[in-house]
Design a protein around this motif. Structure first.
Motif, mmCIF file in Angstrom:
data_model
loop_
_atom_site.group_PDB
_atom_site.id
_atom_site.type_symbol
_atom_site.label_atom_id
_atom_site.label_comp_id
_atom_site.label_asym_id
_atom_site.label_seq_id
_atom_site.Cartn_x
_atom_site.Cartn_y
_atom_site.Cartn_z
ATOM 1 N N PHE A 130 0.856 -1.235 -0.140
ATOM 2 C CA PHE A 130 0.407 0.167 -0.114
ATOM 3 C C PHE A 130 0.869 0.592 -0.044
ATOM 4 O O PHE A 130 2.002 1.379 1.217
ATOM 5 C CB PHE A 130 -0.853 -0.625 1.343
ATOM 6 N N TRP A 131 0.436 1.726 -0.732
ATOM 7 C CA TRP A 131 1.221 3.619 -0.765
ATOM 8 C C TRP A 131 0.579 4.588 -0.368
ATOM 9 O O TRP A 131 -0.462 4.896 -1.250
ATOM 10 C CB TRP A 131 1.903 3.489 -2.079
ATOM 11 N N LEU A 132 0.620 5.448 0.097
ATOM 12 C CA LEU A 132 0.057 6.704 0.704
ATOM 13 C C LEU A 132 0.989 7.839 0.329
ATOM 14 O O LEU A 132 2.097 8.584 1.037
ATOM 15 C CB LEU A 132 -1.263 6.986 1.508
ATOM 16 N N GLY A 133 1.456 8.978 -1.293
ATOM 17 C CA GLY A 133 1.867 9.407 -1.276
ATOM 18 C C GLY A 133 3.420 9.006 -1.269
ATOM 19 O O GLY A 133 3.280 8.007 -1.860
ATOM 20 N N ASP A 134 4.417 9.121 -0.522
ATOM 21 C CA ASP A 134 5.970 8.541 -0.868
ATOM 22 C C ASP A 134 6.075 7.343 0.225
ATOM 23 O O ASP A 134 7.095 6.813 0.523
ATOM 24 C CB ASP A 134 6.790 9.843 -0.675
ATOM 25 N N GLY B 202 2.634 7.634 12.533
ATOM 26 C CA GLY B 202 3.202 7.262 10.772
ATOM 27 C C GLY B 202 1.994 6.802 10.070
ATOM 28 O O GLY B 202 0.902 6.141 10.700
ATOM 29 N N PHE B 203 2.451 6.785 8.577
ATOM 30 C CA PHE B 203 1.496 6.228 7.505
ATOM 31 C C PHE B 203 1.310 4.331 8.361
ATOM 32 O O PHE B 203 3.110 4.037 8.510
ATOM 33 C CB PHE B 203 2.265 6.332 6.391
ATOM 34 N N ASP B 204 0.379 3.694 8.963
ATOM 35 C CA ASP B 204 1.192 2.225 9.593
ATOM 36 C C ASP B 204 -0.793 1.805 9.453
ATOM 37 O O ASP B 204 -1.324 1.832 10.007
ATOM 38 C CB ASP B 204 1.401 2.476 10.507
ATOM 39 N N LEU B 205 0.157 1.125 8.887
ATOM 40 C CA LEU B 205 -1.914 0.467 8.346
ATOM 41 C C LEU B 205 -1.452 -1.656 8.996
ATOM 42 O O LEU B 205 -2.700 -2.009 8.872
ATOM 43 C CB LEU B 205 -1.950 0.027 6.668
ATOM 44 N N ARG B 206 -0.239 -1.959 9.598
ATOM 45 C CA ARG B 206 0.010 -2.837 9.752
ATOM 46 C C ARG B 206 -0.449 -3.232 11.422
ATOM 47 O O ARG B 206 -0.180 -2.767 12.238
ATOM 48 C CB ARG B 206 0.686 -3.236 10.177
ATOM 49 N N VAL B 207 -1.132 -4.632 11.886
ATOM 50 C CA VAL B 207 -1.667 -5.165 12.606
ATOM 51 C C VAL B 207 -1.354 -6.289 13.394
ATOM 52 O O VAL B 207 -0.672 -7.552 12.373
ATOM 53 C CB VAL B 207 -3.153 -5.422 12.566
ATOM 54 N N PRO B 208 -0.154 -6.109 14.919
ATOM 55 C CA PRO B 208 0.840 -7.028 14.940
ATOM 56 C C PRO B 208 -0.121 -7.779 15.534
ATOM 57 O O PRO B 208 -1.022 -8.052 16.216
ATOM 58 C CB PRO B 208 2.254 -6.092 16.290
ATOM 59 N N LEU B 209 0.083 -9.136 15.354
ATOM 60 C CA LEU B 209 -0.923 -10.671 15.715
ATOM 61 C C LEU B 209 -0.118 -10.957 17.032
ATOM 62 O O LEU B 209 0.789 -10.860 17.303
ATOM 63 C CB LEU B 209 -0.354 -11.751 14.685
ATOM 64 N N GLY B 210 -0.855 -11.267 17.795
ATOM 65 C CA GLY B 210 -1.233 -12.273 18.803
ATOM 66 C C GLY B 210 -1.430 -13.029 19.132
ATOM 67 O O GLY B 210 -2.666 -13.597 18.238
ATOM 68 N N GLY B 211 -1.576 -14.368 20.009
ATOM 69 C CA GLY B 211 -2.156 -15.621 20.272
ATOM 70 C C GLY B 211 -3.814 -15.247 20.061
ATOM 71 O O GLY B 211 -4.704 -15.840 19.409
ATOM 72 N N GLU B 212 -4.243 -14.085 20.722
ATOM 73 C CA GLU B 212 -5.733 -13.697 21.347
ATOM 74 C C GLU B 212 -6.298 -13.133 19.815
ATOM 75 O O GLU B 212 -7.415 -14.276 19.777
ATOM 76 C CB GLU B 212 -6.299 -13.086 22.297
ATOM 77 N N LEU B 213 -5.906 -12.177 19.287
ATOM 78 C CA LEU B 213 -6.129 -12.052 18.138
ATOM 79 C C LEU B 213 -6.240 -13.405 17.192
ATOM 80 O O LEU B 213 -7.138 -13.288 16.221
ATOM 81 C CB LEU B 213 -5.275 -11.276 17.371
ATOM 82 N N VAL B 214 -5.052 -14.107 16.816
ATOM 83 C CA VAL B 214 -5.290 -14.969 16.190
ATOM 84 C C VAL B 214 -6.811 -15.960 15.681
ATOM 85 O O VAL B 214 -7.268 -16.510 15.315
ATOM 86 C CB VAL B 214 -4.071 -16.046 15.823
ATOM 87 N N ASP B 215 -6.972 -16.512 17.429
ATOM 88 C CA ASP B 215 -8.089 -17.206 17.406
ATOM 89 C C ASP B 215 -9.359 -16.155 17.112
ATOM 90 O O ASP B 215 -10.055 -16.936 16.705
ATOM 91 C CB ASP B 215 -8.165 -17.620 18.947
ATOM 92 N N ALA B 216 -9.955 -15.307 17.290
ATOM 93 C CA ALA B 216 -10.454 -13.987 17.305
ATOM 94 C C ALA B 216 -10.419 -14.080 16.131
ATOM 95 O O ALA B 216 -11.908 -14.469 15.225
ATOM 96 C CB ALA B 216 -10.566 -12.526 17.744
#
Length: 293
Positions: free
Chosen positions: A73-77, A134-148
């Protein structure tokens, strides 16, 4: 139903791909390239050749999971790359340029997309994380989130409408994402926050009311008026966004004080230092020294 039992040695990304494998296989067997609906809030996207897409706009807020290949994904530079097993978020109404890159192993780029059309009130009332600087679309994964995520995707795919169980599963995902800075765009954002996000994505750009308004679908005068109704101004939004970027640069140790001052829009280090101290209660030198200690 896919088991949520953890396999020893798996990373969170590998485990998520394992949980979603039946959905990916069903999509490959039944559908060709393109965007396909699995249920009212669950979609998949597939392509077999590298493609560049300009000004892609999501009509709803979305959670995405790369199943195969890579996505940019790109938003400007500013840009981010995601690989299989990565989770990203897309804010409603924001235009991005995107690049989809098929995997060398199977010749496919695939992603799973979950529409977030409504956030339960009890989730909205939770204390949320500060939006990223800043420009950040990434969600860090953890065990609870993976299950959910696994539970939610399976529940959504089991019906052509978001029934009570599917809604509950998606609410669990949103509850966990409420604490994630990059996911702040999934929830209600003020106009000031949306404008600050644009500035953070391209801090060196000479932003004007007309330029920001154009990105947000507003006229310059309307932008100023709405910001005033929120109790702020464009000048304050620009200054706060750039100062926060300067602070984060020093915290991460990615630049010196002169670099931070330049990002914040100050030609004078002394003027920058005084303003920085008034905002953060400490000096730029102390913040940078703390990272070098």
């Amino acid at each position: 139903m896919t088991s949520l039992i953890e396999i020893p040695g798996q990373t969170h990304a590998q485990r998520l791909l394992h949980l979603l494998k039946p959905l990916a296989m069903a999509s490959r067997n039944a559908r060709g390239p393109g965007l396909h609906s699995h249920a009212s809030q669950l979609f998949s996207y597939c392509c077999v050749e590298r493609e560049r897409l300009a000004s892609v706009v999501s009509e709803t807020s979305r959670i995405g999971i790369v199943l195969s290949g890579e996505k940019e994904f790109w938003l400007g530079d500013a840009g981010q790359r995601f690989v299989a097993g990565d989770v990203f978020v897309l804010p409603k109404g924001q235009a991005f340029d995107a690049v989809n890159i098929p995997s060398e192993a199977n010749g496919l780029y695939e992603s799973l997309l979950v529409d977030v059309t409504e956030v339960p009130r009890w989730v909205m009332e939770m204390r949320g994380a500060r939006a990223p600087s800043g420009f950040d679309l990434r969600v860090p994964l953890g065990g609870e989130l993976v299950d959910a995520l696994g539970h939610a995707a399976i529940s959504l795919s089991a019906s052509d409408h978001a029934d009570a169980l599917a809604g509950h599963r998606l609410a669990e995902v949103l509850m966990l994402l409420r604490k994630v800075p990059a996911a702040a765009c999934l929830f209600e954002q003020s106009l000031a926050e949306r404008a600050a996000w644009l500035v953070a994505a391209a801090p060196s750009k000479r932003w004007t009311a007309a330029g920001i308004g154009r990105e947000l679908g507003l006229g310059a005068s309307t932008l100023r008026r709405k910001l005033g109704e929120e109790g702020t101004s464009l000048r304050q939004v620009l200054a706060a966004a750039r100062m926060r970027l300067a602070h984060d640069i020093l915290v991460r140790g990615e630049g010196n004080i002169s670099d931070a001052a330049g990002i914040a829009g100050y030609a004078s280090r002394s003027h920058f230092a005084r303003r920085f101290a008034s905002v953060y209660g400490t000096t730029p030198a102390a913040v940078r020294l703390g990272q070098r200690a």
